[in-house]
Design an enzyme around this catalytic site. Structure first.
Site, short mmCIF file in Angstrom:
data_model
loop_
_atom_site.label_atom_id
_atom_site.label_comp_id
_atom_site.label_asym_id
_atom_site.label_seq_id
_atom_site.Cartn_x
_atom_site.Cartn_y
_atom_site.Cartn_z
N LYS A 1 0.85 -1.20 0.00
CA LYS A 1 0.00 0.00 0.00
C LYS A 1 0.89 1.25 0.00
O LYS A 1 0.63 2.21 -0.74
CB LYS A 1 -0.94 -0.01 1.22
CG LYS A 1 -2.04 -1.06 1.11
CD LYS A 1 -2.81 -1.25 2.41
CE LYS A 1 -3.81 -2.39 2.29
NZ LYS A 1 -4.54 -2.69 3.52
N GLN B 1 -3.96 -1.46 9.77
CA GLN B 1 -4.08 -2.78 9.14
C GLN B 1 -4.72 -3.77 10.11
O GLN B 1 -4.31 -3.89 11.26
CB GLN B 1 -2.68 -3.26 8.70
CG GLN B 1 -2.68 -4.55 7.91
CD GLN B 1 -3.34 -4.44 6.53
OE1 GLN B 1 -3.44 -3.36 5.96
NE2 GLN B 1 -3.80 -5.55 6.00
N ASP C 1 -10.19 3.65 4.34
CA ASP C 1 -10.73 2.29 4.26
C ASP C 1 -12.25 2.31 4.15
O ASP C 1 -12.87 1.33 3.75
CB ASP C 1 -10.40 1.52 5.55
CG ASP C 1 -9.20 0.59 5.42
OD1 ASP C 1 -9.01 0.04 4.34
OD2 ASP C 1 -8.48 0.44 6.43
N1 GUN Z 1 -6.80 -6.33 6.38
C1 GUN Z 1 -7.20 -7.03 5.29
N2 GUN Z 1 -7.82 -6.21 4.40
C2 GUN Z 1 -7.80 -4.97 4.95
C3 GUN Z 1 -8.27 -3.70 4.51
O1 GUN Z 1 -8.85 -3.55 3.44
N3 GUN Z 1 -8.05 -2.66 5.36
C4 GUN Z 1 -7.42 -2.80 6.55
N4 GUN Z 1 -7.27 -1.72 7.31
N5 GUN Z 1 -6.97 -3.98 6.99
C5 GUN Z 1 -7.16 -5.05 6.19
#
Ligand code: GUN
Length: 284
Positions: free
Chosen positions: A53, A97, A122
């Site tokens: 990311k 995350q 998110d």
């Molecule tokens: N863990 C797995 N997918 C995601 C996501 O889309 N956002 C976040 N913050 N954690 C994740």
């Protein structure tokens, strides 16, 4: 005739290029989209996602910082960090995350709610999810938005279609249900633990968030349906979709592969939200 393969790779590259141009323009006005990623603990797969990311953010010209807290981090430490980042003007998007380590699981909701809705790239905050329900301005869940963008890209006419979403989460199933509804579909949301086959058999559009490899096979799909598979299930070290691609491709009109379908679109849609956040917060 075998189904058209809906590839996410080219589409993601197009979105990335458009975002790169947009970031260039924002930088001329003194705004560099800035993202803060919070990683707690040592889970290898989470660390990998966070790195990808941050890398994608930098690829389009944005700024990314990663805050890696230890396995022994406390909820107070995390909340303190979010508070600082909420106030930091160079940060437009904050992402924690998930999942948090075991001893912090109970605090995940509290953590998500602490992120300013304006920085919630998110789109997990109740304000963004609530505004989606109302049809008001909000950030959209990245995977849900990726599904919609992929359907739009192949010029799907949503009006009057029956869309079946086999899913459940606030990241995919629930938001994509609302987004399809807003576009004029009749939508059925069915949980993957229920018998979804009577529903998928009637669907013009199927979106899957099942979490089980090849759970949907060709005989469960109406001929001519469009199938978007958000699954990524690890089988023998490989990512396998929720849909059995080969049998589904014999009946569907179009289908996303795994890997190479929704996956490549997910991270770039997060960066799309970041650029939106930078524009909103800077007034540009
Ligand atoms: N863990 C797995 N997918 C995601 C996501 O889309 N956002 C976040 N913050 N954690 C994740």
């Amino acid at each position: 005739m075998p189904a058209d393969r809906i590839s996410g790779k080219e589409m993601a590259a197009e979105v990335r290029d458009a975002l790169t141009r947009e970031v260039e323009e924002l930088k001329k006005k003194g705004v560099t989209p800035g993202m803060a990623l919070i990683l707690v603990g040592g889970a290898e797969d989470s660390a990998l996602y966070v790195r990808s990311k941050a890398k994608k953010c930098e690829e389009v010209g944005g700024y990314a910082e990663v805050h890696h807290l230890g396995d022994d981090a406390t909820i107070d430490e995390i909340m303190g960090l979010i508070d600082r980042l909420n106030k930091d003007e160079k940060i437009h998007g904050i992402l924690v995350q998930l999942p948090l380590p075991e001893h912090l699981h109970q605090y995940e909701k509290q953590v998500m709610d602490a992120i300013l809705p304006e920085k919630d790239i998110d789109a997990f905050h109740p304000m963004n999810l609530g505004n989606l329900m109302i049809g008001d301005d909000c950030y959209l869940g990245v995977t849900a938005n990726a599904c919609i963008k992929m359907l739009e890209n192949i010029n799907v006419d949503f009006k009057g279609k029956h869309a079946v979403v086999v899913g459940w989460s606030i990241e995919i199933g629930k938001p994509v249900t609302m987004m399809l509804f807003e576009r004029g579909c009749a939508v059925t949301l069915v949980h993957p633990d229920q018998d979804f086959v009577p529903y998928t058999k009637q669907a013009d559009i199927i979106i899957t968030e099942v979490g089980r490899p090849r759970a949907i096979t060709g005989d469960m799909i109406k001929p001519g349906a469009i199938v978007i598979d958000t699954g990524s299930n690890w089988v023998d070290g490989k990512s396998v979709g929720d849909v059995d691609y080969d049998s589904a491709a014999e009946v569907a009109a179009a289908i996303t592969p795994v890997p190479g379908g929704v996956g490549p679109m997910r991270i770039i849609m997060l960066i799309y939200n970041l650029v939106e956040a930078a524009k909103r917060l800077s007034g540009e």
